[in-house]
Enzyme design. Structure first.
Site, PDB file in Angstrom:
ATOM      1  N   LYS A  40       0.931  -1.064  -0.012  1.00 59.94           N
ATOM      2  CA  LYS A  40      -0.281  -0.092  -0.043  1.00 59.94           C
ATOM      3  C   LYS A  40       1.125   1.388  -0.226  1.00 59.94           C
ATOM      4  O   LYS A  40      -0.180   2.221   0.416  1.00 59.94           O
ATOM      5  CB  LYS A  40      -0.966   0.166   1.181  1.00 59.94           C
ATOM      6  CG  LYS A  40      -2.103  -1.339   1.655  1.00 59.94           C
ATOM      7  CD  LYS A  40      -3.281  -1.131   0.812  1.00 59.94           C
ATOM      8  CE  LYS A  40      -4.488  -2.001   0.437  1.00 59.94           C
ATOM      9  NZ  LYS A  40      -4.491  -2.592   0.632  1.00 59.94           N
ATOM     10  N   ALA A  74      10.103  -7.561   0.200  1.00 57.28           N
ATOM     11  CA  ALA A  74      11.244  -6.659   1.305  1.00 57.28           C
ATOM     12  C   ALA A  74      13.099  -6.979   0.734  1.00 57.28           C
ATOM     13  O   ALA A  74      13.818  -5.177   0.750  1.00 57.28           O
ATOM     14  CB  ALA A  74      11.485  -7.971   2.769  1.00 57.28           C
ATOM     15  N   ILE A  75      13.708  -7.507   0.197  1.00 61.27           N
ATOM     16  CA  ILE A  75      14.807  -7.828  -0.180  1.00 61.27           C
ATOM     17  C   ILE A  75      14.618  -6.664  -1.068  1.00 61.27           C
ATOM     18  O   ILE A  75      15.431  -6.017  -2.012  1.00 61.27           O
ATOM     19  CB  ILE A  75      15.024  -8.877  -1.109  1.00 61.27           C
ATOM     20  CG1 ILE A  75      15.454  -9.937   0.320  1.00 61.27           C
ATOM     21  CG2 ILE A  75      16.414  -8.806  -2.230  1.00 61.27           C
ATOM     22  CD1 ILE A  75      15.272 -11.530  -0.830  1.00 61.27           C
ATOM     23  N   LEU A  77      12.819  -4.090  -1.690  1.00 61.33           N
ATOM     24  CA  LEU A  77      12.808  -2.792  -0.846  1.00 61.33           C
ATOM     25  C   LEU A  77      14.492  -2.172  -0.172  1.00 61.33           C
ATOM     26  O   LEU A  77      14.408  -1.670  -0.413  1.00 61.33           O
ATOM     27  CB  LEU A  77      11.278  -2.623  -0.400  1.00 61.33           C
ATOM     28  CG  LEU A  77      11.548  -1.445   1.273  1.00 61.33           C
ATOM     29  CD1 LEU A  77      11.038  -0.134   0.127  1.00 61.33           C
ATOM     30  CD2 LEU A  77      10.081  -2.195   2.397  1.00 61.33           C
ATOM     31  N   TYR A  78      14.550  -3.119   0.220  1.00 61.06           N
ATOM     32  CA  TYR A  78      15.915  -2.890   1.306  1.00 61.06           C
ATOM     33  C   TYR A  78      17.225  -2.185  -0.390  1.00 61.06           C
ATOM     34  O   TYR A  78      18.163  -1.517   0.165  1.00 61.06           O
ATOM     35  CB  TYR A  78      16.622  -3.973   2.058  1.00 61.06           C
ATOM     36  CG  TYR A  78      15.433  -4.224   3.334  1.00 61.06           C
ATOM     37  CD1 TYR A  78      14.889  -3.197   3.281  1.00 61.06           C
ATOM     38  CD2 TYR A  78      15.439  -6.540   3.417  1.00 61.06           C
ATOM     39  CE1 TYR A  78      13.859  -4.317   5.511  1.00 61.06           C
ATOM     40  CE2 TYR A  78      14.387  -6.317   4.124  1.00 61.06           C
ATOM     41  CZ  TYR A  78      14.009  -4.756   4.822  1.00 61.06           C
ATOM     42  OH  TYR A  78      12.967  -5.165   6.127  1.00 61.06           O
TER      43      TYR A  78
END
Length: 106
Positions: A40, A74-75, A77-78
């Protein structure tokens, strides 16, 4: 240091961070968003806020984290923020690659 994450009055997630005394590394220990709040647009601003808070609180030149090996969102994003894999693996319930953010590159 644990932190609840809110959007207005709504609790949407949780983060914890601090110094790991065993490794002498500053770590983003966990960053979790409730399932209903994922995808979101919360991830990037929350991650940046946590990193900014860590930079204000600690004399950290690097921040480390681990991520479940198959958590592609997540990867991504990081890595978008600048975290890079160290080649180390933390063994827990799942193998978790360790990532490092050089604060000079942030």
């Amino acid at each position: 240091m644990p932190r609840a994450i809110y959007d207005g009055e709504t609790l949407i997630g949780f983060a914890s961070q601090g110094l790991n005394k065993e490794t002498e590394r500053y770590e983003l220990i966990s960053l979790m968003l409730g399932h209903a709040f994922q995808r979101k647009g919360y991830g990037l601003p929350i991650l940046m806020a946590v990193i900014d808070e860590m930079a204000e609180m600690y004399p950290c030149k690097e921040i480390y984290l681990s991520v479940i090996y198959n958590n592609k969102a997540a990867i991504h994003l990081y890595e978008k923020i600048g975290f890079k894999p160290t080649g180390e693996i933390e063994e827990g319930h799942h193998p978790e690659p360790i990532y490092r953010l050089d604060m000079n590159d942030y």
